[in-house]
Design an enzyme around this catalytic site. Structure first.
Site, PDB file in Angstrom:
ATOM      1  N   CYS A   1       0.867  -1.002   0.044  1.00 46.78           N
ATOM      2  CA  CYS A   1       0.255   0.342  -0.172  1.00 46.78           C
ATOM      3  C   CYS A   1       1.049   1.568  -0.269  1.00 46.78           C
ATOM      4  O   CYS A   1       0.616   2.227  -0.294  1.00 46.78           O
ATOM      5  CB  CYS A   1      -0.822   0.115   1.065  1.00 46.78           C
ATOM      6  SG  CYS A   1      -1.723  -1.249   1.293  1.00 46.78           S
TER       7      CYS A   1
ATOM      8  N   HIS B   1      -4.535   6.544   2.526  1.00 44.97           N
ATOM      9  CA  HIS B   1      -4.211   5.339   1.917  1.00 44.97           C
ATOM     10  C   HIS B   1      -6.074   5.176   2.609  1.00 44.97           C
ATOM     11  O   HIS B   1      -6.217   5.372   3.447  1.00 44.97           O
ATOM     12  CB  HIS B   1      -3.530   4.627   2.531  1.00 44.97           C
ATOM     13  CG  HIS B   1      -3.650   3.656   2.126  1.00 44.97           C
ATOM     14  ND1 HIS B   1      -3.597   2.523   0.395  1.00 44.97           N
ATOM     15  CD2 HIS B   1      -3.909   2.134   2.673  1.00 44.97           C
ATOM     16  CE1 HIS B   1      -3.912   1.720   0.986  1.00 44.97           C
ATOM     17  NE2 HIS B   1      -4.121   0.814   1.880  1.00 44.97           N
TER      18      HIS B   1
ATOM     19  N   ASN C   1      -9.846  -1.238  -1.559  1.00 44.75           N
ATOM     20  CA  ASN C   1      -8.635  -1.313  -1.335  1.00 44.75           C
ATOM     21  C   ASN C   1      -7.923  -1.080  -2.458  1.00 44.75           C
ATOM     22  O   ASN C   1      -8.035  -2.788  -2.505  1.00 44.75           O
ATOM     23  CB  ASN C   1      -7.429  -1.954  -0.037  1.00 44.75           C
ATOM     24  CG  ASN C   1      -6.652  -1.445   0.054  1.00 44.75           C
ATOM     25  OD1 ASN C   1      -6.172  -0.935  -0.069  1.00 44.75           O
ATOM     26  ND2 ASN C   1      -6.057  -1.973   1.469  1.00 44.75           N
TER      27      ASN C   1
HETATM   28  O1  UT7 Z   1      -3.630  -1.417   3.301  1.00 44.89           O
HETATM   29  C1  UT7 Z   1      -3.876  -2.642   4.405  1.00 44.89           C
HETATM   30  C2  UT7 Z   1      -4.443  -3.580   4.199  1.00 44.89           C
HETATM   31  N1  UT7 Z   1      -5.793  -3.461   5.663  1.00 44.89           N
HETATM   32  C3  UT7 Z   1      -6.528  -2.654   6.198  1.00 44.89           C
HETATM   33  O2  UT7 Z   1      -6.238  -1.666   7.001  1.00 44.89           O
HETATM   34  C4  UT7 Z   1      -7.259  -3.562   7.120  1.00 44.89           C
HETATM   35  C5  UT7 Z   1      -7.055  -2.779   8.607  1.00 44.89           C
HETATM   36  N2  UT7 Z   1      -8.180  -3.466   9.657  1.00 44.89           N
HETATM   37  C6  UT7 Z   1      -9.641  -3.344   8.993  1.00 44.89           C
HETATM   38  O3  UT7 Z   1      -9.872  -3.188   8.586  1.00 44.89           O
HETATM   39  C7  UT7 Z   1     -10.297  -4.329   9.967  1.00 44.89           C
HETATM   40  O4  UT7 Z   1      -9.918  -5.073  11.584  1.00 44.89           O
HETATM   41  C8  UT7 Z   1     -11.312  -5.290   9.742  1.00 44.89           C
HETATM   42  C9  UT7 Z   1     -12.109  -4.640   8.660  1.00 44.89           C
HETATM   43  C10 UT7 Z   1     -10.876  -6.618   8.761  1.00 44.89           C
HETATM   44  C11 UT7 Z   1     -12.506  -6.160  10.410  1.00 44.89           C
HETATM   45  O5  UT7 Z   1     -13.030  -5.157  11.446  1.00 44.89           O
HETATM   46  P1  UT7 Z   1     -13.070  -5.819  12.939  1.00 44.89           P
HETATM   47  O6  UT7 Z   1     -13.805  -4.830  13.709  1.00 44.89           O
HETATM   48  O7  UT7 Z   1     -11.467  -5.994  13.187  1.00 44.89           O
HETATM   49  O8  UT7 Z   1     -13.092  -7.283  12.934  1.00 44.89           O
HETATM   50  P2  UT7 Z   1     -13.247  -8.570  13.451  1.00 44.89           P
HETATM   51  O9  UT7 Z   1     -11.602  -9.119  13.144  1.00 44.89           O
HETATM   52  O10 UT7 Z   1     -13.039  -8.228  14.992  1.00 44.89           O
HETATM   53  O11 UT7 Z   1     -14.036  -9.413  13.134  1.00 44.89           O
HETATM   54  C12 UT7 Z   1     -15.546  -9.373  14.061  1.00 44.89           C
HETATM   55  C13 UT7 Z   1     -16.264 -10.199  13.669  1.00 44.89           C
HETATM   56  C14 UT7 Z   1     -15.492 -12.635  13.683  1.00 44.89           C
HETATM   57  O12 UT7 Z   1     -16.453 -13.170  14.413  1.00 44.89           O
HETATM   58  P3  UT7 Z   1     -16.010 -13.161  15.125  1.00 44.89           P
HETATM   59  O13 UT7 Z   1     -14.903 -13.878  15.329  1.00 44.89           O
HETATM   60  O14 UT7 Z   1     -16.744 -12.632  16.355  1.00 44.89           O
HETATM   61  O15 UT7 Z   1     -17.465 -14.456  15.619  1.00 44.89           O
HETATM   62  C15 UT7 Z   1     -15.174 -12.306  11.652  1.00 44.89           C
HETATM   63  O16 UT7 Z   1     -15.091 -13.513  11.596  1.00 44.89           O
HETATM   64  O17 UT7 Z   1     -16.455 -10.805  12.419  1.00 44.89           O
HETATM   65  C16 UT7 Z   1     -16.355 -12.226  11.361  1.00 44.89           C
HETATM   66  N3  UT7 Z   1     -16.227 -11.116   9.502  1.00 44.89           N
HETATM   67  C17 UT7 Z   1     -17.286 -10.712   9.383  1.00 44.89           C
HETATM   68  N4  UT7 Z   1     -18.006 -11.730   9.233  1.00 44.89           N
HETATM   69  C18 UT7 Z   1     -19.071 -11.541   7.935  1.00 44.89           C
HETATM   70  C19 UT7 Z   1     -14.330 -11.023   8.786  1.00 44.89           C
HETATM   71  N5  UT7 Z   1     -15.199 -10.396   8.076  1.00 44.89           N
HETATM   72  C20 UT7 Z   1     -16.230 -10.853   7.557  1.00 44.89           C
HETATM   73  C21 UT7 Z   1     -17.340 -10.594   6.815  1.00 44.89           C
HETATM   74  N6  UT7 Z   1     -18.185 -11.009   6.845  1.00 44.89           N
HETATM   75  N7  UT7 Z   1     -16.540 -10.604   5.943  1.00 44.89           N
END
Ligand code: UT7
Length: 358
Positions: A134, A285, A315
């Site tokens: 990125c 970004h 992204n």
């Molecule tokens: O360029 C750099 C690249 N990446 C980034 O900058 C990403 C940075 N991180 C993020 O944007 C966030 O951490 C995410 C969007 C990836 C995730 O958001 P979060 O609020 O941190 O969610 P989480 O990881 O705490 O996940 C919460 C729940 C999990 O379920 P459980 O374990 O609570 O039952 C995941 O399994 O959401 C679930 N989950 C989804 N549910 C529906 C993960 N992905 C999905 C999805 N749809 N696509």
């Protein structure tokens, strides 16, 4: 002496005399290319266990572009480059160097910049891949800026291009990563420009780039790779373990992204003795709208000064900043004379910033 060496020598003679003079880098043109195929969150609901609500609430993303045919990253890069060359009103033969940032190369080797160069028919000039994910575009901008200020080159084509869609796990297993990424390309022509008035004339004021490899495996693609063991770079076992797909520790990436982009902006401001209030437009970004909102809240940036594309394009990693610049220009939010701050963060971890009088 070959024709290319002669032309390099001419370039050096032309510009070396101006080293330490007022020669600065100016963004001559910006362009982007997005595949026409729109994939909405509702489309993703049909192929994996996810919902529009989850994606919108956690990321701000509504849709992204995914290629449908056999396009490669260098094809998207080519389309953006041709537009940037047209917008710059230069002959493509005036380009002295190509820097291409991508994490989704056409092939393991040679670099995608070489494939782009072949398509542009610009034999002889250097063509370099930047592998900083990125942050790739800002790394490339930083290198190009120094090549220009040193007098080595006059016009540099900088491209950020990605095709993520072919490399994502689109099953429920990969939903935490696959909903976040889109395909696209953005390109910029950077040119040498004599600056008489630093307060008004277009130029790059400074660039700042950083990395911390301690966190390399917080967001990475394990295979194929030479570290995958003596059995080979990619084996059936690797495929069964889905090591050909990106892996991410979302929470760690989120936290570091907010911290490092704030630090980078601070560095930009301190280096140029500029206050945040003096900056007309911020381009961060675009990985997650919540990351940008978190930074904006902490720094008390007015939303009218922060330009976002993540809602429509998701992204696009190395392509994100030039795509954002192009759309900001199209929407009249980025105009000549404005002071613009770019800030980025990505896998590596890598991060950086640039302050530009556009
Ligand atoms: O360029 C750099 C690249 N990446 C980034 O900058 C990403 C940075 N991180 C993020 O944007 C966030 O951490 C995410 C969007 C990836 C995730 O958001 P979060 O609020 O941190 O969610 P989480 O990881 O705490 O996940 C919460 C729940 C999990 O379920 P459980 O374990 O609570 O039952 C995941 O399994 O959401 C679930 N989950 C989804 N549910 C529906 C993960 N992905 C999905 C999805 N749809 N696509």
């Amino acid at each position: 002496m070959s024709e290319q060496s002669q032309s390099n020598l001419k370039l050096e003679n032309n510009f070396q005399s101006k080293f330490h003079s007022n020669i600065q880098s100016k963004i001559l043109s910006v362009a982007s290319f997005l595949p026409s195929n729109v994939v909405t969150n509702f489309d993703l609901e049909k192929i994996m266990d996810t919902t529009n609500e989850w994606i919108l609430q956690r990321t701000g993303i509504s849709e992204r572009r995914w290629v449908t045919g056999d396009e490669s990253t260098s094809d998207l890069a080519y389309s953006a480059s041709i537009k940037a060359i047209e917008n710059a009103h230069i002959d493509k033969k005036d380009i002295d160097m190509i820097l291409l940032a991508t994490l989704s190369p056409d092939h393991e080797f040679p670099g995608t910049a070489c494939f782009l160069q072949g398509k542009l028919k610009l034999s002889g000039i250097p063509a370099i891949d930047i592998r900083q994910q990125c942050s790739g575009f800002i790394y490339a901008l930083s290198m190009a800026d120094l090549y220009i200020k040193s007098g080595r080159y006059k016009n540099i084509l900088i491209v950020g291009a990605e095709i993520h869609s072919q490399g994502l796990d689109k099953s429920t297993d990969g939903r935490d990563v696959s909903v976040l990424f889109g395909d696209g390309a953005g390109a910029v022509i950077l040119t040498a420009n004599e600056v008489k008035n630093k307060d008004t004339d277009s130029h790059i004021l400074s660039t700042h780039i950083h990395a911390d490899g301690q966190f390399a495996k917080e967001l990475w693609l394990p295979a194929p790779g030479s570290a995958m063991g003596r059995e080979g770079r990619i084996t059936n076992v690797h495929l069964l373990e889905k090591l050909q797909y990106p892996r991410m520790n979302g929470k760690a990436v989120f936290t570091h992204a907010v911290r490092r982009m704030i630090e980078s902006l601070d560095e930009c401001c301190n280096c140029n003795n500029v206050k945040l209030q003096d900056i007309d437009l911020f381009l961060f970004h675009q990985a997650n709208l919540r990351i940008v909102e978190s930074i904006s809240q902490r720094l008390e940036l007015p939303s009218s000064k922060v330009f976002n594309t993540v809602q429509k394009f998701a992204n696009t990693t190395a392509a994100t900043i030039p795509i954002g610049m192009d759309y900001a220009i199209q929407e009249n939010k980025l105009q000549r004379g404005m002071l613009v701050a770019l800030s980025t963060f990505g896998s590596g971890f890598t991060w950086g910033s640039a302050l530009i009088r556009y």
